[in-house]
Design a protein around this motif. Structure first.
Motif, PDB file in Angstrom:
ATOM      1  N   LEU A 126      52.063  35.701  32.007  1.00 38.57           N
ATOM      2  CA  LEU A 126      51.521  36.135  30.725  1.00 38.57           C
ATOM      3  C   LEU A 126      50.026  35.863  30.641  1.00 38.57           C
ATOM      4  N   ASN A 127      49.596  34.714  31.139  1.00 37.73           N
ATOM      5  CA  ASN A 127      48.172  34.373  31.148  1.00 37.73           C
ATOM      6  C   ASN A 127      47.398  35.304  32.078  1.00 37.73           C
ATOM      7  N   LEU A 128      48.012  35.683  33.199  1.00 35.17           N
ATOM      8  CA  LEU A 128      47.386  36.620  34.117  1.00 35.17           C
ATOM      9  C   LEU A 128      47.141  37.967  33.433  1.00 35.17           C
ATOM     10  N   ILE A 129      48.136  38.448  32.714  1.00 34.66           N
ATOM     11  CA  ILE A 129      47.998  39.729  32.008  1.00 34.66           C
ATOM     12  C   ILE A 129      46.945  39.625  30.906  1.00 34.66           C
ATOM     13  N   ALA A 130      46.966  38.525  30.154  1.00 36.27           N
ATOM     14  CA  ALA A 130      45.979  38.348  29.081  1.00 36.27           C
ATOM     15  C   ALA A 130      44.560  38.294  29.639  1.00 36.27           C
ATOM     16  N   ASN A 131      44.375  37.632  30.774  1.00 35.13           N
ATOM     17  CA  ASN A 131      43.034  37.555  31.355  1.00 35.13           C
ATOM     18  C   ASN A 131      42.627  38.861  32.009  1.00 35.13           C
ATOM     19  N   PHE A 132      43.583  39.653  32.463  1.00 36.93           N
ATOM     20  CA  PHE A 132      43.247  40.980  32.959  1.00 36.93           C
ATOM     21  C   PHE A 132      42.714  41.845  31.809  1.00 36.93           C
ATOM     22  N   MET A 133      43.343  41.728  30.653  1.00 32.53           N
ATOM     23  CA  MET A 133      42.858  42.481  29.491  1.00 32.53           C
ATOM     24  C   MET A 133      41.555  41.892  28.951  1.00 32.53           C
ATOM     25  N   TRP A 134      41.286  40.637  29.215  1.00 34.18           N
ATOM     26  CA  TRP A 134      40.083  39.934  28.758  1.00 34.18           C
ATOM     27  C   TRP A 134      38.918  40.171  29.719  1.00 34.18           C
ATOM     28  N   LEU A 135      39.178  40.810  30.850  1.00 32.62           N
ATOM     29  CA  LEU A 135      38.211  40.985  31.933  1.00 32.62           C
ATOM     30  C   LEU A 135      36.832  41.497  31.515  1.00 32.62           C
ATOM     31  N   PRO A 136      36.682  42.499  30.640  1.00 30.35           N
ATOM     32  CA  PRO A 136      35.340  42.965  30.283  1.00 30.35           C
ATOM     33  C   PRO A 136      34.501  41.952  29.503  1.00 30.35           C
ATOM     34  N   PRO A 175      33.889  38.600  32.934  1.00 33.94           N
ATOM     35  CA  PRO A 175      34.484  39.039  34.203  1.00 33.94           C
ATOM     36  C   PRO A 175      34.680  37.932  35.240  1.00 33.94           C
ATOM     37  N   VAL A 176      33.710  37.062  35.418  1.00 31.58           N
ATOM     38  CA  VAL A 176      33.822  36.048  36.465  1.00 31.58           C
ATOM     39  C   VAL A 176      34.938  35.064  36.152  1.00 31.58           C
ATOM     40  N   TRP A 177      34.948  34.524  34.929  1.00 30.72           N
ATOM     41  CA  TRP A 177      35.956  33.529  34.581  1.00 30.72           C
ATOM     42  C   TRP A 177      37.343  34.140  34.481  1.00 30.72           C
ATOM     43  N   ALA A 178      37.427  35.393  34.098  1.00 31.27           N
ATOM     44  CA  ALA A 178      38.725  36.048  34.051  1.00 31.27           C
ATOM     45  C   ALA A 178      39.284  36.210  35.465  1.00 31.27           C
ATOM     46  N   VAL A 179      38.447  36.572  36.430  1.00 30.93           N
ATOM     47  CA  VAL A 179      38.903  36.715  37.818  1.00 30.93           C
ATOM     48  C   VAL A 179      39.314  35.358  38.388  1.00 30.93           C
ATOM     49  N   VAL A 180      38.555  34.315  38.082  1.00 28.41           N
ATOM     50  CA  VAL A 180      38.914  32.966  38.539  1.00 28.41           C
ATOM     51  C   VAL A 180      40.271  32.563  37.961  1.00 28.41           C
ATOM     52  N   THR A 181      40.490  32.820  36.688  1.00 34.71           N
ATOM     53  CA  THR A 181      41.761  32.475  36.053  1.00 34.71           C
ATOM     54  C   THR A 181      42.905  33.294  36.634  1.00 34.71           C
ATOM     55  N   ILE A 182      42.664  34.563  36.924  1.00 37.18           N
ATOM     56  CA  ILE A 182      43.695  35.403  37.537  1.00 37.18           C
ATOM     57  C   ILE A 182      44.072  34.843  38.908  1.00 37.18           C
ATOM     58  N   ALA A 183      43.088  34.430  39.692  1.00 32.59           N
ATOM     59  CA  ALA A 183      43.372  33.846  41.009  1.00 32.59           C
ATOM     60  C   ALA A 183      44.176  32.548  40.880  1.00 32.59           C
ATOM     61  N   ILE A 184      43.823  31.728  39.915  1.00 28.88           N
ATOM     62  CA  ILE A 184      44.575  30.489  39.679  1.00 28.88           C
ATOM     63  C   ILE A 184      46.013  30.808  39.311  1.00 28.88           C
ATOM     64  N   ASP A 185      46.209  31.798  38.441  1.00 30.64           N
ATOM     65  CA  ASP A 185      47.559  32.155  38.017  1.00 30.64           C
ATOM     66  C   ASP A 185      48.393  32.703  39.169  1.00 30.64           C
ATOM     67  N   VAL A 186      47.782  33.472  40.056  1.00 26.36           N
ATOM     68  CA  VAL A 186      48.507  33.997  41.218  1.00 26.36           C
ATOM     69  C   VAL A 186      48.961  32.838  42.107  1.00 26.36           C
ATOM     70  N   PHE A 187      48.089  31.851  42.338  1.00 25.43           N
ATOM     71  CA  PHE A 187      48.475  30.692  43.134  1.00 25.43           C
ATOM     72  C   PHE A 187      49.601  29.907  42.457  1.00 25.43           C
ATOM     73  N   VAL A 188      49.506  29.724  41.147  1.00 29.14           N
ATOM     74  CA  VAL A 188      50.527  28.968  40.413  1.00 29.14           C
ATOM     75  C   VAL A 188      51.882  29.663  40.540  1.00 29.14           C
ATOM     76  N   ILE A 189      51.899  30.975  40.378  1.00 28.70           N
ATOM     77  CA  ILE A 189      53.154  31.726  40.495  1.00 28.70           C
ATOM     78  C   ILE A 189      53.722  31.567  41.903  1.00 28.70           C
ATOM     79  N   TRP A 190      52.870  31.695  42.934  1.00 22.61           N
ATOM     80  CA  TRP A 190      53.334  31.540  44.310  1.00 22.61           C
ATOM     81  C   TRP A 190      53.906  30.141  44.540  1.00 22.61           C
ATOM     82  N   ALA A 191      53.178  29.125  44.111  1.00 22.70           N
ATOM     83  CA  ALA A 191      53.600  27.748  44.372  1.00 22.70           C
ATOM     84  C   ALA A 191      54.912  27.419  43.673  1.00 22.70           C
ATOM     85  N   LEU A 192      55.063  27.865  42.446  1.00 25.04           N
ATOM     86  CA  LEU A 192      56.284  27.552  41.712  1.00 25.04           C
ATOM     87  C   LEU A 192      57.477  28.347  42.221  1.00 25.04           C
TER      88      LEU A 192
END
Length: 158
Positions: free
Chosen positions: A114-124, A127-144
């Motif tokens: 959900l946070n990944l989707i929200a930050n994708f919509m928050w991207l404009p 942009p930099v912090w939204a991409v960093v947060t998206i990368a963090i969320d992808v790692f969290v999903i993989w790890a869990l």
């Protein structure tokens, strides 16, 4: 008198075979098990950053850039509330993962998505912090999702 020294299974000096896993243990990837703890820390930190993003959006409407024609157009104040609420929930789930709560892993995957989707919509807006947060969320999903150790083993080791 020759003594027969037979070493216990899995501990012979010339054997290249690894030691047997402990009984009842599910040998998962050590990267994934360590990643789960790191995912808890990242969710906690991501939640704190979400709270700060939310407070900045609520407190002042001129902190973030205004976007005129954007499909997911909300007011910055609305985005602030979304990030604030999501950040508080992420902090709680991150803390639950660090404590070894069984419910927290499933909730962590759902909320990171959900946070990944929200930050994708928050991207404009940022942009930099939204991409960093998206990368963090992808790692969290993989790890869990890849840690297959049971909650009892994980909580016992921590």
């Amino acid at each position: 008198m020759s003594q027969s020294s037979t070493p216990p299974p899995g501990s012979s000096p010339g054997s290249s075979r690894p030691a047997e896993p402990r009984p009842g243990g599910n040998p998962g990837s050590p990267w994934a098990a360590g990643g789960t703890v790191f995912a808890g820390v990242l969710l906690f930190v991501d939640g704190v950053l979400g709270v700060l993003k939310g407070i900045a959006g609520i407190a002042s409407n001129d902190v973030y850039t205004r976007i005129n024609d954007y499909v997911f157009k909300f007011s910055v104040n609305s985005w602030g509330w979304i990030h604030l609420v999501l950040g508080v929930i992420l902090i709680l789930v991150g803390w639950g993962i660090l404590k070894g709560a069984a419910w927290a892993r499933g909730a962590g995957v759902a909320l990171a998505s959900l946070n990944l989707i929200a930050n994708f919509m928050w991207l404009p807006y940022t942009p930099v912090w939204a991409v960093v947060t998206i990368a963090i969320d992808v790692f969290v999903i993989w790890a869990l999702c890849t840690d297959r150790s049971s909650e009892n083993d994980w909580a016992r080791s921590g």
